[in-house]
Each structure stands twice: as structure tokens, then as C-alpha cells.
Design a protein around this motif. Sequence first.
Motif, PDB file in Angstrom:
ATOM      1  N   SER A   1      60.868   8.157 -10.609  1.00 54.40           N
ATOM      2  CA  SER A   1      60.576   8.282  -9.170  1.00 54.40           C
ATOM      3  C   SER A   1      61.831   8.122  -8.308  1.00 54.40           C
ATOM      4  N   SER A   2      61.832   8.845  -7.195  1.00 56.87           N
ATOM      5  CA  SER A   2      62.850   8.660  -6.158  1.00 56.87           C
ATOM      6  C   SER A   2      62.183   8.067  -4.918  1.00 56.87           C
ATOM      7  N   SER A   3      62.813   7.041  -4.348  1.00 55.14           N
ATOM      8  CA  SER A   3      62.320   6.454  -3.098  1.00 55.14           C
ATOM      9  C   SER A   3      63.480   6.441  -2.099  1.00 55.14           C
ATOM     10  N   ALA A   4      63.176   6.182  -0.836  1.00 56.28           N
ATOM     11  CA  ALA A   4      64.243   6.123   0.166  1.00 56.28           C
ATOM     12  C   ALA A   4      64.968   4.779   0.106  1.00 56.28           C
TER      13      ALA A   4
ATOM     14  N   ILE B   1      67.570   6.231  -5.528  1.00 61.53           N
ATOM     15  CA  ILE B   1      67.404   5.978  -4.096  1.00 61.53           C
ATOM     16  C   ILE B   1      67.898   7.248  -3.411  1.00 61.53           C
ATOM     17  N   GLY B   2      66.968   8.008  -2.864  1.00 64.67           N
ATOM     18  CA  GLY B   2      67.319   9.321  -2.308  1.00 64.67           C
ATOM     19  C   GLY B   2      67.690  10.268  -3.442  1.00 64.67           C
ATOM     20  N   ALA B   3      68.770  11.037  -3.223  1.00 66.57           N
ATOM     21  CA  ALA B   3      69.220  11.952  -4.282  1.00 66.57           C
ATOM     22  C   ALA B   3      69.798  11.136  -5.436  1.00 66.57           C
TER      23      ALA B   3
ATOM     24  N   TYR C   1      57.033  17.671 -12.085  1.00 68.85           N
ATOM     25  CA  TYR C   1      57.479  16.925 -10.906  1.00 68.85           C
ATOM     26  C   TYR C   1      56.870  17.505  -9.644  1.00 68.85           C
ATOM     27  N   TYR C   2      56.811  16.649  -8.622  1.00 66.73           N
ATOM     28  CA  TYR C   2      56.582  17.104  -7.257  1.00 66.73           C
ATOM     29  C   TYR C   2      57.825  16.693  -6.490  1.00 66.73           C
ATOM     30  N   SER C   3      58.296  17.539  -5.586  1.00 67.31           N
ATOM     31  CA  SER C   3      59.495  17.193  -4.815  1.00 67.31           C
ATOM     32  C   SER C   3      59.486  17.964  -3.508  1.00 67.31           C
ATOM     33  N   GLN C   4      59.544  17.232  -2.396  1.00 70.38           N
ATOM     34  CA  GLN C   4      59.538  17.906  -1.101  1.00 70.38           C
ATOM     35  C   GLN C   4      60.960  18.263  -0.667  1.00 70.38           C
ATOM     36  N   SER C   5      61.891  17.325  -0.866  1.00 74.69           N
ATOM     37  CA  SER C   5      63.255  17.570  -0.379  1.00 74.69           C
ATOM     38  C   SER C   5      64.280  17.656  -1.510  1.00 74.69           C
ATOM     39  N   GLY C   6      63.817  17.759  -2.762  1.00 76.15           N
ATOM     40  CA  GLY C   6      64.722  18.088  -3.866  1.00 76.15           C
ATOM     41  C   GLY C   6      65.236  16.927  -4.703  1.00 76.15           C
ATOM     42  N   ASN C   7      65.015  15.681  -4.265  1.00 75.70           N
ATOM     43  CA  ASN C   7      65.575  14.545  -5.013  1.00 75.70           C
ATOM     44  C   ASN C   7      64.904  14.374  -6.389  1.00 75.70           C
ATOM     45  N   THR C   8      63.590  14.418  -6.386  1.00 76.26           N
ATOM     46  CA  THR C   8      62.858  14.253  -7.658  1.00 76.26           C
ATOM     47  C   THR C   8      63.103  15.458  -8.559  1.00 76.26           C
ATOM     48  N   LYS C   9      63.268  16.616  -7.950  1.00 77.28           N
ATOM     49  CA  LYS C   9      63.562  17.824  -8.749  1.00 77.28           C
ATOM     50  C   LYS C   9      64.876  17.652  -9.521  1.00 77.28           C
ATOM     51  N   LYS C  10      65.905  17.115  -8.829  1.00 70.86           N
ATOM     52  CA  LYS C  10      67.200  16.904  -9.503  1.00 70.86           C
ATOM     53  C   LYS C  10      67.040  15.924 -10.658  1.00 70.86           C
TER      54      LYS C  10
ATOM     55  N   SER D   1      57.715  11.695  -9.519  1.00 68.30           N
ATOM     56  CA  SER D   1      57.169  11.795  -8.154  1.00 68.30           C
ATOM     57  C   SER D   1      58.088  11.093  -7.171  1.00 68.30           C
ATOM     58  N   PRO D   2      58.175  11.611  -5.948  1.00 68.99           N
ATOM     59  CA  PRO D   2      58.772  10.776  -4.906  1.00 68.99           C
ATOM     60  C   PRO D   2      57.836   9.590  -4.679  1.00 68.99           C
ATOM     61  N   THR D   3      58.370   8.501  -4.209  1.00 67.41           N
ATOM     62  CA  THR D   3      57.538   7.340  -3.855  1.00 67.41           C
ATOM     63  C   THR D   3      56.919   7.589  -2.497  1.00 67.41           C
ATOM     64  N   TYR D   4      55.600   7.664  -2.448  1.00 68.37           N
ATOM     65  CA  TYR D   4      54.870   7.836  -1.193  1.00 68.37           C
ATOM     66  C   TYR D   4      53.983   6.607  -0.989  1.00 68.37           C
ATOM     67  N   TYR D   5      54.365   5.764  -0.059  1.00 68.72           N
ATOM     68  CA  TYR D   5      53.622   4.524   0.187  1.00 68.72           C
ATOM     69  C   TYR D   5      53.390   3.753  -1.103  1.00 68.72           C
ATOM     70  N   GLY D   6      54.439   3.711  -1.914  1.00 66.92           N
ATOM     71  CA  GLY D   6      54.410   2.895  -3.139  1.00 66.92           C
ATOM     72  C   GLY D   6      53.638   3.508  -4.285  1.00 66.92           C
TER      73      GLY D   6
ATOM     74  N   ALA E   1      63.775  -1.301  -3.574  1.00 66.32           N
ATOM     75  CA  ALA E   1      62.518  -2.055  -3.434  1.00 66.32           C
ATOM     76  C   ALA E   1      61.541  -1.361  -2.483  1.00 66.32           C
ATOM     77  N   GLY E   2      61.658  -0.034  -2.411  1.00 66.71           N
ATOM     78  CA  GLY E   2      60.756   0.757  -1.566  1.00 66.71           C
ATOM     79  C   GLY E   2      59.493   1.177  -2.295  1.00 66.71           C
ATOM     80  N   GLY E   3      59.337   0.700  -3.529  1.00 67.29           N
ATOM     81  CA  GLY E   3      58.103   1.010  -4.264  1.00 67.29           C
ATOM     82  C   GLY E   3      58.287   2.002  -5.402  1.00 67.29           C
TER      83      GLY E   3
HETATM   84  C1  LIG Z   1      54.699  10.501   3.089  1.00 65.60           C
HETATM   85  C2  LIG Z   1      55.953   9.786   2.626  1.00 65.60           C
HETATM   86  C3  LIG Z   1      55.846   8.486   2.211  1.00 65.60           C
HETATM   87  C4  LIG Z   1      56.980   7.798   1.773  1.00 65.60           C
HETATM   88  N1  LIG Z   1      56.861   6.509   1.339  1.00 65.60           N
HETATM   89  C5  LIG Z   1      57.962   5.846   0.921  1.00 65.60           C
HETATM   90  C6  LIG Z   1      57.851   4.498   0.474  1.00 65.60           C
HETATM   91  O1  LIG Z   1      56.780   3.896   0.418  1.00 65.60           O
HETATM   92  N2  LIG Z   1      58.991   3.872   0.103  1.00 65.60           N
HETATM   93  C7  LIG Z   1      60.219   4.469   0.140  1.00 65.60           C
HETATM   94  O2  LIG Z   1      61.220   3.836  -0.203  1.00 65.60           O
HETATM   95  N3  LIG Z   1      60.336   5.771   0.503  1.00 65.60           N
HETATM   96  C8  LIG Z   1      59.241   6.473   0.898  1.00 65.60           C
HETATM   97  N4  LIG Z   1      59.346   7.791   1.273  1.00 65.60           N
HETATM   98  C9  LIG Z   1      60.632   8.469   1.101  1.00 65.60           C
HETATM   99  C10 LIG Z   1      60.687   9.339  -0.200  1.00 65.60           C
HETATM  100  O3  LIG Z   1      60.183   8.635  -1.316  1.00 65.60           O
HETATM  101  C11 LIG Z   1      62.130   9.721  -0.507  1.00 65.60           C
HETATM  102  O4  LIG Z   1      62.666  10.413   0.602  1.00 65.60           O
HETATM  103  C12 LIG Z   1      62.295  10.562  -1.751  1.00 65.60           C
HETATM  104  O5  LIG Z   1      63.653  10.592  -2.132  1.00 65.60           O
HETATM  105  C13 LIG Z   1      61.802  11.990  -1.556  1.00 65.60           C
HETATM  106  O6  LIG Z   1      61.878  12.689  -2.770  1.00 65.60           O
HETATM  107  P1  LIG Z   1      61.924  14.281  -2.823  1.00 65.60           P
HETATM  108  O7  LIG Z   1      63.269  14.737  -2.284  1.00 65.60           O
HETATM  109  O8  LIG Z   1      61.774  14.609  -4.279  1.00 65.60           O
HETATM  110  O9  LIG Z   1      60.794  14.821  -1.998  1.00 65.60           O
HETATM  111  C14 LIG Z   1      58.236   8.467   1.740  1.00 65.60           C
HETATM  112  C15 LIG Z   1      58.322   9.787   2.194  1.00 65.60           C
HETATM  113  C16 LIG Z   1      57.190  10.446   2.647  1.00 65.60           C
HETATM  114  C17 LIG Z   1      57.313  11.897   3.092  1.00 65.60           C
END
Ligand SMILES: Cc1cc2nc3c(=O)[nH]c(=O)nc-3n(C[C@H](O)[C@H](O)[C@H](O)COP(=O)(O)O)c2cc1C
Length: 158
Positions: A90-93, A131-133, A8-17, A56-61, A96-98
Motif C-alpha cells: 500500500s501507498s499512503s500520504a 509514502i506517496g510515490a 492494483y488500484y491507483s488513482q495518481s500512479g503511486n501504487t501502480k509504480k 491499494s492506496p490507503t483510503y481512510y486506513g 502512520a497514515g494507515g
Molecule cells: C479518498 C482518499 C482517502 C485517503 N486516505 C488516506 C489515509 O487515510 N491516510 C493517508 O496517509 N493517506 C490517505 N490518502 C492519500 C493516498 O493514500 C495517497 O495519496 C496514495 O499515495 C495514493 O496512491 P495512488 O497514487 O496509487 O492513487 C487518501 C486519498 C484519498 C483520495
Amino acid sequence: MAKMLVIYYSQSGNTKKMAEAVAEGIKQQAVEADLKEVKAVKPEELLEYQGIIVGSPTYYGTMAYQLKELFDASVSFHGKLDGRVGAAFSSSANIAGGNETTILDILNAMLIHGMIIQGDPQGDHYGAVAIGAPDSRSKNNCMRMGARIAKLVKKLFP
Ligand SMILES: Cc1cc2nc3c(=O)[nH]c(=O)nc-3n(C[C@H](O)[C@H](O)[C@H](O)COP(=O)(O)O)c2cc1C
């Protein structure tokens, strides 16, 4: 004996959990599971595992570049993961965030390696999402995915 890796990759811990819950599901099936952050994984290490699950966290889909870097480096042994089992989460914010497109991008890379992918007729069809954590629903689906993929690995690599 089959061995599985959760990366995994995780910046803020959601994907890690989520990764921890996936590994728990694998272990429930009595399959050995290593849990590693992507920066601790050398590309050739992937060859030691019969099942590989990537989160992976969702980064720009799509997936975070750290994971894409690992897949790109794996071209040096392209073809050698043929027939291994793969899955993604994957975790996204946002809803339908990708998160599903992120999972499909990871699965695309796995398919190009020749890996075997199993969907799920219930719950998170493509792979576990949060979605998030991860809440209890997400954690259960992570564990369910880990257990289902471990069962498949046991079948294919008894
Ligand atoms: C560079 C970047 C791009 C992101 N792109 C999206 C996105 O396209 N859609 C979305 O819903 N969330 C997006 N997010 C939010 C993260 O996917 C979300 O906060 C996720 O839970 C982070 O996971 P982590 O705690 O494992 O790092 C983005 C965050 C960052 C930092």
C-alpha cells in the motif's frame, strides 16, 4: 507451471509504480507474473493463479472500494483459493497514515479465503509500503516482497 497475478488500484500512479516493482521481483525468480489494474480483473480469473498480490492506496486506513468490490465478488467461489499464496502492499500520504492497516485488511480477506500469508522478518514486515510515490527503499521492498512470495509459490507449486 506456477503463475502469479499482481492486482492494483491507483488513482495518481503511486501504487501502480509499486505494482510494477513487485512484478519485477516475481520475474527475477523466473515465475510468470501478470500485472493488472483491478478494473481489468474478472473475479473468476483469480482461480488461474497460484499466487496473488494486491496493492491499494490507503483510503481512510483501508483498501480502495474497487478492490473491496473484487473481494466481495469472490464469494461466488469461496473456498477455491484455499492454499494459494497471498500478499499485499500500500501507498499512503502520511507515515502512520494507515498503510499497515490497509495491508492487514487485504490480508484478512485473503486469510478468510484460506490463503497462505508470509511475513518478512526484515524491512516492511506486513507487506511493502510507500509514502506517496515509492522511493528507492520502497521499490526495493516491493521487489523483495515479489521475489520472496514467488519463491514460496515455487516451493508450494513446483
Ligand atoms: C479518498 C482518499 C482517502 C485517503 N486516505 C488516506 C489515509 O487515510 N491516510 C493517508 O496517509 N493517506 C490517505 N490518502 C492519500 C493516498 O493514500 C495517497 O495519496 C496514495 O499515495 C495514493 O496512491 P495512488 O497514487 O496509487 O492513487 C487518501 C486519498 C484519498 C483520495
